[in-house]
Structures are given as structure tokens and as C-alpha cells.
Design a protein around this motif. Structure first.
Motif, PDB file in Angstrom:
ATOM      1  N   ALA A  45      34.041 -14.107 -26.580  1.00 36.50           N
ATOM      2  CA  ALA A  45      33.757 -14.127 -25.423  1.00 36.50           C
ATOM      3  C   ALA A  45      34.610 -15.155 -24.493  1.00 36.50           C
ATOM      4  N   VAL A  46      35.324 -15.012 -23.782  1.00 38.49           N
ATOM      5  CA  VAL A  46      35.744 -16.358 -22.634  1.00 38.49           C
ATOM      6  C   VAL A  46      34.929 -16.583 -21.604  1.00 38.49           C
ATOM      7  N   GLN A  47      34.727 -18.432 -21.846  1.00 42.00           N
ATOM      8  CA  GLN A  47      33.936 -18.867 -20.934  1.00 42.00           C
ATOM      9  C   GLN A  47      34.179 -19.847 -19.476  1.00 42.00           C
ATOM     10  N   THR A  48      34.052 -18.899 -18.349  1.00 38.01           N
ATOM     11  CA  THR A  48      34.468 -20.102 -17.830  1.00 38.01           C
ATOM     12  C   THR A  48      33.560 -20.938 -16.665  1.00 38.01           C
ATOM     13  N   PRO A  49      33.587 -21.302 -15.757  1.00 34.12           N
ATOM     14  CA  PRO A  49      32.308 -21.313 -14.995  1.00 34.12           C
ATOM     15  C   PRO A  49      31.599 -20.563 -14.213  1.00 34.12           C
ATOM     16  N   ARG A  50      32.746 -19.658 -13.551  1.00 32.47           N
ATOM     17  CA  ARG A  50      31.751 -19.041 -13.016  1.00 32.47           C
ATOM     18  C   ARG A  50      31.523 -17.428 -13.729  1.00 32.47           C
ATOM     19  N   PHE A  51      32.608 -17.193 -14.825  1.00 34.98           N
ATOM     20  CA  PHE A  51      32.313 -16.048 -15.193  1.00 34.98           C
ATOM     21  C   PHE A  51      32.136 -16.311 -16.940  1.00 34.98           C
ATOM     22  N   ASP A  52      32.186 -14.923 -17.565  1.00 36.28           N
ATOM     23  CA  ASP A  52      32.263 -14.888 -18.782  1.00 36.28           C
ATOM     24  C   ASP A  52      33.151 -13.562 -19.006  1.00 36.28           C
ATOM     25  N   LEU A  53      33.730 -13.567 -19.648  1.00 34.15           N
ATOM     26  CA  LEU A  53      34.878 -12.196 -20.285  1.00 34.15           C
ATOM     27  C   LEU A  53      34.829 -12.325 -21.680  1.00 34.15           C
ATOM     28  N   THR A  54      34.730 -11.046 -22.623  1.00 35.17           N
ATOM     29  CA  THR A  54      35.228 -10.007 -23.072  1.00 35.17           C
ATOM     30  C   THR A  54      35.921  -9.298 -23.321  1.00 35.17           C
ATOM     31  N   VAL A  55      36.697  -9.228 -24.132  1.00 34.99           N
ATOM     32  CA  VAL A  55      38.118  -7.972 -24.475  1.00 34.99           C
ATOM     33  C   VAL A  55      37.945  -7.734 -25.490  1.00 34.99           C
ATOM     34  N   ASP A  56      37.279  -5.919 -25.204  1.00 36.29           N
ATOM     35  CA  ASP A  56      36.956  -5.606 -26.692  1.00 36.29           C
ATOM     36  C   ASP A  56      38.299  -4.737 -27.167  1.00 36.29           C
ATOM     37  N   ASP A  57      39.183  -3.643 -25.760  1.00 35.74           N
ATOM     38  CA  ASP A  57      39.802  -2.720 -26.612  1.00 35.74           C
ATOM     39  C   ASP A  57      40.954  -2.923 -25.788  1.00 35.74           C
ATOM     40  N   VAL A  58      42.153  -2.426 -26.303  1.00 34.65           N
ATOM     41  CA  VAL A  58      43.534  -2.535 -25.198  1.00 34.65           C
ATOM     42  C   VAL A  58      44.039  -1.249 -26.044  1.00 34.65           C
ATOM     43  N   ARG A  59      43.917   0.526 -24.924  1.00 33.75           N
ATOM     44  CA  ARG A  59      44.933   1.520 -25.256  1.00 33.75           C
ATOM     45  C   ARG A  59      45.884   1.754 -24.235  1.00 33.75           C
ATOM     46  N   VAL A  60      46.555   2.757 -24.365  1.00 35.98           N
ATOM     47  CA  VAL A  60      47.529   3.301 -23.475  1.00 35.98           C
ATOM     48  C   VAL A  60      48.040   4.074 -23.772  1.00 35.98           C
ATOM     49  N   GLY A  61      48.178   4.800 -22.762  1.00 27.96           N
ATOM     50  CA  GLY A  61      48.466   6.900 -22.595  1.00 27.96           C
ATOM     51  C   GLY A  61      48.835   6.567 -21.598  1.00 27.96           C
ATOM     52  N   LYS A  62      50.384   7.911 -21.710  1.00 29.99           N
ATOM     53  CA  LYS A  62      50.802   8.193 -19.991  1.00 29.99           C
ATOM     54  C   LYS A  62      49.759   9.132 -19.088  1.00 29.99           C
ATOM     55  N   LYS A  63      49.452   9.348 -19.250  1.00 28.50           N
ATOM     56  CA  LYS A  63      48.119  10.068 -18.262  1.00 28.50           C
ATOM     57  C   LYS A  63      46.532   9.105 -18.053  1.00 28.50           C
ATOM     58  N   LEU A  64      46.339   9.039 -17.246  1.00 26.53           N
ATOM     59  CA  LEU A  64      44.951   8.095 -17.293  1.00 26.53           C
ATOM     60  C   LEU A  64      43.578   9.480 -16.570  1.00 26.53           C
ATOM     61  N   ARG A  65      42.585   9.686 -17.115  1.00 30.39           N
ATOM     62  CA  ARG A  65      41.756  10.252 -16.042  1.00 30.39           C
ATOM     63  C   ARG A  65      40.550   9.507 -15.802  1.00 30.39           C
ATOM     64  N   ILE A  66      40.457   9.551 -15.251  1.00 31.63           N
ATOM     65  CA  ILE A  66      39.243   8.922 -14.004  1.00 31.63           C
ATOM     66  C   ILE A  66      38.303   9.884 -13.879  1.00 31.63           C
ATOM     67  N   PRO A  67      36.798   9.213 -14.292  1.00 33.11           N
ATOM     68  CA  PRO A  67      35.496   9.979 -13.810  1.00 33.11           C
ATOM     69  C   PRO A  67      35.618  10.252 -12.663  1.00 33.11           C
ATOM     70  N   ARG A  68      34.926  11.993 -12.603  1.00 29.20           N
ATOM     71  CA  ARG A  68      34.318  12.755 -11.475  1.00 29.20           C
ATOM     72  C   ARG A  68      35.537  12.683 -10.416  1.00 29.20           C
ATOM     73  N   SER A  69      36.984  12.306 -10.660  1.00 23.72           N
ATOM     74  CA  SER A  69      38.027  12.500 -10.614  1.00 23.72           C
ATOM     75  C   SER A  69      38.851  13.427 -10.232  1.00 23.72           C
ATOM     76  N   THR A  70      39.723  14.558  -9.933  1.00 21.39           N
ATOM     77  CA  THR A  70      40.837  15.007 -10.689  1.00 21.39           C
ATOM     78  C   THR A  70      42.025  14.992  -9.998  1.00 21.39           C
ATOM     79  N   PRO A  71      43.371  15.058 -10.112  1.00 19.94           N
ATOM     80  CA  PRO A  71      43.786  15.655 -11.865  1.00 19.94           C
ATOM     81  C   PRO A  71      43.948  14.330 -12.109  1.00 19.94           C
ATOM     82  N   ASP A  72      44.722  14.281 -13.698  1.00 18.07           N
ATOM     83  CA  ASP A  72      44.692  13.024 -14.282  1.00 18.07           C
ATOM     84  C   ASP A  72      45.980  12.006 -14.029  1.00 18.07           C
TER      85      ASP A  72
END
Length: 188
Positions: A45-72
Motif C-alpha cells: 500500500a502507498v499512503q497519501t493524505p487523501r487515499f491509499d493505493l495498492t498495485v496488485d498486478d500488471v497485465r498486457v493484451g492486444k484486446k480488452l474485454r469490458i464486462p457487459r460490453s461488446t465487442p472486445d
């Protein structure tokens, strides 16, 4: 030349050297107004005065699938999906400033694809003390990800001296997937 003239020339040169030295050491207006870097690492976790943020993973792809939305969604480069969790600290807030700076200094802004704002972390209102898991999405060449740094701020403009989370994404090239599926932001 008299001793007095030599002394005057010497003092004049010393003053000029001092002026040039001070000029180079004096911060510029841009230096004074730069966001304040708050450094972190993936998995913590990285802490700032207004918010905390934790980066868990990084993924890379040629296409992006967005939930409840078509097409990719297709990209001429690649979609970099940074899975993270965010917790607001004092009051409700949004995060609008998401970028990735590659090792060669080029900055790529968060993706602005239709439907993305309904499911990613930039479209989320964070309530205080309630962690939200989700993803940030940036379009950039996949070969620029090794050595890149995620930059996250609450605001995208008028952010003088505001905290900016900086998280190095690692030196290894992430595996390039055909399709990266985005998980909708949700309370954890």
C-alpha cells in the motif's frame, strides 16, 4: 595594472560566478509546482493524505474485454491493465490522473474507451474507509512496459504540489495475452 584594479576584477568575477551558481540552484516555477512523488512498490500500500493505493498486478493484451460490453476493444499498441485497490481516507473522491511513464520518459495517459468509465477505477467514486478493487487501463506499446512507472493522482489538472503515487511496474516484460479481461471495480 594596479593591485586595486586586479582586486576589483577578481571580486566582479567572484560575484558573477556566485550569481550563475545561485541561478542554477534556484528552483524554477515548474519545480515548485510539480506534484509531490509518493513512491511505492507493487504489492504494498502507498499512503497519501487523501487515499491509499495498492498495485496488485500488471497485465498486457492486444484486446480488452469490458464486462457487459461488446465487442472486445482492439488497440494498435496494447492495453496495459493495472489491477489495484484504492481506499479514500477522509471524504468521497475520484481519481482522474492516471498515466504510465515509460523508461525512455514518454508518458501515456489512461485509456478513454467507451464503456470503460463504468467499470474501471477512474469511473468510481471512492467512499472513505471502503477499499475498492479494480483496474486502471492505459494504451501503450507492450515493449515500453519494462521499466515503466505508474503515476496516479486524484486530479488531472490544477495539481500543484499534490501527492502523486509513483509505482515502478518492474523491469521484466509481462506476458502478452490475446485478450485481457477487465474486472469491474467493486468493494472488497
Amino acid at each position: 595594472m594596479s593591485r586595486r584594479k586586479l582586486l576589483n576584477i577578481g571580486l566582479t568575477l567572484a560575484v558573477l560566478v556566485a550569481i550563475v551558481g545561485l541561478y542554477r540552484l534556484t528552483p524554477t516555477q515548474q519545480d515548485i509546482q510539480q506534484p509531490t512523488a509518493v513512491k511505492g512498490i507493487v504489492g504494498r500500500a502507498v499512503q497519501t493524505p487523501r487515499f491509499d493505493l495498492t498495485v496488485d498486478d500488471v497485465r498486457v493484451g492486444k484486446k480488452l474485454r469490458i464486462p457487459r460490453s461488446t465487442p472486445d476493444r482492439d488497440s494498435l499498441t496494447a492495453f496495459v491493465v493495472v489491477d489495484a485497490s484504492v481506499t479514500a481516507k477522509r471524504e468521497p473522491m475520484h481519481i482522474f490522473g492516471v498515466k504510465i511513464r515509460s523508461a525512455d520518459g514518454i508518458t501515456y495517459l489512461g485509456a478513454n474507451r467507451s464503456g470503460l468509465d463504468r467499470v474501471d477505477l477512474t469511473g468510481t467514486e471512492f467512499a472513505p474507509d471502503i477499499p475498492v478493487r479494480g483496474s486502471f487501463v492505459v494504451e501503450m506499446p507492450a515493449d515500453k512496459v519494462p521499466g515503466a512507472t505508474l503515476l496516479v493522482m486524484e486530479k488531472s489538472i490544477l495539481n500543484d504540489l499534490e501527492p502523486q503515487v509513483t509505482v515502478p511496474l518492474g523491469d521484466d516484460a509481462p506476458k502478452l495475452e490475446d485478450v485481457v479481461t477487465l474486472t469491474a471495480a467493486s468493494d472488497t
